[in-house]
Design a protein around this motif. Structure first.
Motif, PDB file in Angstrom:
ATOM      1  N   PHE A 517       3.837  -3.821 -14.620  1.00  0.00           N
ATOM      2  CA  PHE A 517       4.061  -3.346 -13.255  1.00  0.00           C
ATOM      3  C   PHE A 517       2.973  -3.839 -12.320  1.00  0.00           C
ATOM      4  CE2 PHE A 517       3.207  -0.377  -9.838  1.00  0.00           C
ATOM      5  CZ  PHE A 517       4.454  -0.243  -9.255  1.00  0.00           C
ATOM      6  N   ASN A 518       1.721  -3.663 -12.724  1.00  0.00           N
ATOM      7  CA  ASN A 518       0.615  -4.027 -11.836  1.00  0.00           C
ATOM      8  C   ASN A 518       0.614  -5.524 -11.515  1.00  0.00           C
ATOM      9  OD1 ASN A 518      -0.162  -1.368 -11.867  1.00  0.00           O
ATOM     10  ND2 ASN A 518      -1.835  -1.648 -13.340  1.00  0.00           N
ATOM     11  N   GLU A 519       0.934  -6.352 -12.532  1.00  0.00           N
ATOM     12  CA  GLU A 519       0.934  -7.790 -12.289  1.00  0.00           C
ATOM     13  C   GLU A 519       2.082  -8.190 -11.362  1.00  0.00           C
ATOM     14  OE1 GLU A 519       1.500 -11.984 -14.758  1.00  0.00           O
ATOM     15  OE2 GLU A 519       0.862 -10.159 -15.809  1.00  0.00           O
ATOM     16  N   ARG A 535      -2.530  -2.960  -1.769  1.00  0.00           N
ATOM     17  CA  ARG A 535      -2.313  -2.942  -3.221  1.00  0.00           C
ATOM     18  C   ARG A 535      -1.518  -1.704  -3.617  1.00  0.00           C
ATOM     19  NH1 ARG A 535      -6.796  -1.901  -7.974  1.00  0.00           N
ATOM     20  NH2 ARG A 535      -5.479  -2.473  -9.738  1.00  0.00           N
ATOM     21  N   ILE A 536      -0.607  -1.885  -4.608  1.00  0.00           N
ATOM     22  CA  ILE A 536       0.082  -0.765  -5.262  1.00  0.00           C
ATOM     23  C   ILE A 536      -0.066  -0.980  -6.766  1.00  0.00           C
ATOM     24  CG2 ILE A 536       2.284   0.398  -5.665  1.00  0.00           C
ATOM     25  CD1 ILE A 536       3.219  -0.480  -2.952  1.00  0.00           C
ATOM     26  N   GLU A 584      11.553   0.891  -1.963  1.00  0.00           N
ATOM     27  CA  GLU A 584      12.611   0.285  -2.768  1.00  0.00           C
ATOM     28  C   GLU A 584      12.067  -0.880  -3.603  1.00  0.00           C
ATOM     29  OE1 GLU A 584      15.447   1.335  -3.414  1.00  0.00           O
ATOM     30  OE2 GLU A 584      15.616   2.931  -1.923  1.00  0.00           O
ATOM     31  N   VAL A 585      11.213  -1.698  -3.017  1.00  0.00           N
ATOM     32  CA  VAL A 585      10.613  -2.805  -3.765  1.00  0.00           C
ATOM     33  C   VAL A 585       9.794  -2.268  -4.931  1.00  0.00           C
ATOM     34  CG1 VAL A 585       8.897  -4.659  -3.666  1.00  0.00           C
ATOM     35  CG2 VAL A 585      10.623  -4.451  -1.868  1.00  0.00           C
ATOM     36  N   THR A 586       9.027  -1.215  -4.687  1.00  0.00           N
ATOM     37  CA  THR A 586       8.211  -0.621  -5.750  1.00  0.00           C
ATOM     38  C   THR A 586       9.097  -0.123  -6.893  1.00  0.00           C
ATOM     39  OG1 THR A 586       6.557   0.064  -4.106  1.00  0.00           O
ATOM     40  CG2 THR A 586       6.464   1.120  -6.271  1.00  0.00           C
ATOM     41  N   ALA A 591      11.302  -0.903 -12.418  1.00  0.00           N
ATOM     42  CA  ALA A 591      12.436  -1.131 -13.318  1.00  0.00           C
ATOM     43  C   ALA A 591      12.287  -2.468 -14.045  1.00  0.00           C
ATOM     44  CB  ALA A 591      13.744  -1.093 -12.536  1.00  0.00           C
ATOM     45  N   LEU A 592      11.825  -3.501 -13.353  1.00  0.00           N
ATOM     46  CA  LEU A 592      11.608  -4.802 -13.999  1.00  0.00           C
ATOM     47  C   LEU A 592      10.568  -4.686 -15.107  1.00  0.00           C
ATOM     48  CD1 LEU A 592      12.025  -7.872 -14.166  1.00  0.00           C
ATOM     49  CD2 LEU A 592      10.235  -8.117 -12.417  1.00  0.00           C
TER      50      LEU A 592
END
Length: 656
Positions: A517-519, A535-536, A584-586, A591-592
């Motif tokens: 997720f972080n990457e 950053r998220i 929504e992007v987050t 999910a990815l």
């Protein structure tokens, strides 16, 4: 984690064809997809979401709906050389599925591949939930713990065997020294026996008389030697029985103490627990039924809104197309009336939307209630299991104590038998010695003593040789057992490695999910250029939670957000303050991460994207280009204007 990991280069068919009847708002359709990106392009209420649901149905998901005016539906996916079929039927207000779908268990795909608006992973991000739960939901932690317990038992068993080998190896030097001493003793006895026999042969005595006396004496001496050997064996057996009885009595004391510490539980308490468990199960089943009905009602109302919009858009005739869009926009712009096709009544659209939100809220409350009931149920089941285990252990310990008592009685009987036999042999030896003494005469006294000496030496030599054989057999057995050490040590290493792997499996999954997720979040924030959003990331921390009656440490995934002001000062923000587009992007990136961490691409090569309207067209195009690297088949529902921004090679479906 690297991009371009060739996940789309796996052995995946180049083409898929879907046939669907009565799914969502679809009457009937047939659509083909090429491997790669496929865009479902169209206006609102053109069955793009319904087509995604049809794909989900054929793949095995239950999160699909029937056409409101149909009782049966069908989805069929031709994929390579295989055809996967699924039927849906409305029964008693619920949808029942049957057939042979692509997936046996769709849970992971529902979470991380079928990314429609109501997707659990996306919703968890939108609500600001602890993100560990959806990531770890597909992991059967109970099964992992059961495996850990099994491997721990195997390791203990191997360690005990190795410790036993260490003890045996420690005995070898003493046994070898004992064997050497026994060999020296045998050599000495043989020399003494040869000397005694030679002396007997040289003793002067009448040959004929000697021959007669020797025959009678040798018979007596042979009987004496055999009887002494029998007595020696009986004494050994008596000693063995006594040692066994002492060991059994020590064991009995331990088992009795263990039994005293256990007490059968009150039968009334067991009955009460079982009754409470039955009641909780019924309550859980009732809640599950209510949740199912609520979900069906929510889906019905959602379809009511979608179908009403579709009807309004298609209500004008062929000659009225120019005024149709204006009329539709006017009606949809305000709180227009929605007509229910089941009862014919009209209700304001905003009232239906409010009702849907209320139903969702009630469903969430029921889900929480069911979760609490499930926790209570697990706690009572665990208590009942503990009681039953205690009762079983009490019964087994009682049986073990009875078995020890019976074994002690058997060995006491054998001890008494051997003691009586010892007395008989002792009397027999005394009688034989008396008979030998009677053969003694003045002329024969010295010879008789020599015969006795030879007989005694032969007896001692026979016993020494037997003891040496026993020592050598014990040494050989120990050396044979020690040959097992290498294999045991190898097995222990394998078990230890597997234990380490099992104990760290959950930790690895969590760490990999956070890293993924972080990457990806960092990469996409840089690509999508969200203004002052610096950053998220997910911060994995540990917190104490209650599981049944126990408290345990568990990881927590906390979403962290850092923004910067116009003058460059950084500050921490929350998910509530993200724009809808950012949120929504987050959710999609989360999910990815799940899709990659759980290797979903190995079980279902599809990812479905819907409800991206909150993201601007340019960013949607960049997002699809990014996701394309990781998914064999990426099917995306987009508005016409958003579809035009997709620059990667892709197929387009505009007629459904």
């Amino acid at each position: 984690m690297q991009r371009n990991v060739d996940r789309t280069e796996r052995d995946v068919p180049e083409r898929a064809t879907l046939v669907a009847d009565n799914i969502g708002g679809i009457d009937r359709t047939e659509v083909s997809f090429e491997r790669g990106v496929t865009v479902l392009s169209g206006r609102n209420a053109t069955n793009r979401t319904s087509l995604l649901q049809a794909i989900m149905a054929a793949l095995g998901s239950d999160q699909v709906s029937l056409k409101a005016d149909a009782d049966e539906g069908h989805a069929e996916l031709e994929f390579g050389d295989e055809i996967y079929r699924r039927t849906l039927e409305r029964r008693n207000g619920t949808i029942v599925t049957d057939g042979d779908p692509y997936l046996d268990d769709p849970e992971v795909a529902d979470l991380f591949a079928f990314l429609l608006e109501a997707n659990g992973a996306r919703r968890a991000v939108r609500r600001g939930d602890d993100l560990r739960e959806p990531i770890m939901r597909p992991v059967d932690t109970d099964a992992i713990q059961a495996e850990i317990t099994q491997y721990e038992a195997r390791k203990r068993q191997i360690d005990e065997q190795l410790a036993e080998l260490d003890d045996l190896e420690g005995r070898l030097p003493d046994l070898e020294a004992k064997r050497t001493r026994k060999a020296d003793e045998i050599e000495t006895l043989r020399e003494d026996l040869e000397a005694a026999k030679a002396e007997l042969e040289e003793t002067p005595i009448d040959v004929e008389q000697r021959r007669q006396d020797q025959s009678e004496l040798e018979t007596k001496l042979e009987s004496l030697r055999d009887t002494r050997s029998d007595l020696e064996r009986v004494r050994d057996r008596i000693e063995t029985e006594r040692e066994s009885i002492e060991a059994l009595e020590d064991e009995r004391e331990e088992v009795q103490s263990e039994l005293d510490s256990l007490s059968p539980d009150d039968e009334t308490a067991v009955d009460q627990l079982e009754a409470e468990i039955d009641a909780l199960r019924e309550e859980k089943a009732d809640l599950s039924e209510e949740i199912s009905q609520l979900q069906s009602t929510i889906q019905f109302n959602e379809r009511l809104l979608d179908e009403s919009a579709s009807f309004l858009e298609n209500a004008s005739g062929p000659d009225d197309r120019e005024t149709d869009d204006d009329l539709t926009d006017q009606l949809l712009g305000d709180s227009e009336a929605v007509t229910c096709w089941t009862c014919g009544s009209s209700v304001a659209r905003d009232q239906v939307e409010t009702t849907i939100e209320q139903l969702r809220s009630v469903r969430e409350e029921r889900l929480e209630e069911r979760s609490e009931i499930n926790a209570d149920l697990e706690e009572r089941q665990e208590t009942l299991s503990t009681i039953n285990e205690n009762r079983t252990e009490h019964r087994q310990t009682r049986e073990r104590l009875d078995s020890i008592d019976a074994e002690i009685d058997r060995r006491q009987e054998r001890l008494e038998e051997q003691t009586a036999k010892r007395e008989e042999l002792t009397d027999e030896i005394q009688a034989l010695e008396s008979e030998i003494d009677d053969l003694e005469t003045d002329d024969y006294a010295g010879v008789l003593d020599q015969y006795k000496e030879v007989n005694q030496l032969e007896f001692e030599l026979e016993r020494a040789e037997r003891e040496r054989e026993e020592i050598e057999a014990e040494i050989a057995e120990i050396e044979e057992r020690l040959d097992e050490r290498e294999g045991l040590e190898s097995r222990r290493d394998e078990v230890t490695d597997e234990l380490t792997s099992l104990r760290t499996r959950i930790d690895r999954i969590e760490a990999n999910a956070v890293e993924a997720f972080n990457e990806h979040m960092e990469n996409l924030l840089e690509t999508l250029e969200y203004g002052n959003l610096d950053r998220i990331w997910i911060d994995r921390t540990t917190r104490e939670v209650r599981e049944g009656r126990r408290k345990t440490e568990r990881s927590s995934f906390d979403l962290k957000i850092v923004r910067s002001t116009d003058d460059g000062a950084a500050y921490e923000d929350t998910i509530d303050h993200l724009s809808e587009s950012e949120r929504e992007v987050t959710g999609l990136v989360f999910a990815l991460a799940g899709y990659l961490v759980h290797d979903v691409y190995e079980t279902v090569p599809f990812m479905l994207l819907d409800s991206l309207e909150a993201i601007d067209a340019e960013r949607i195009g960049a997002l699809i280009e990014y996701f394309e690297d990781y998914v064999p088949y990426l099917v995306v529902a987009l508005l016409d204007e958003d579809a035009q921004a997709v620059e990667v090679d892709h197929g387009v479906v505009s007629e459904i």
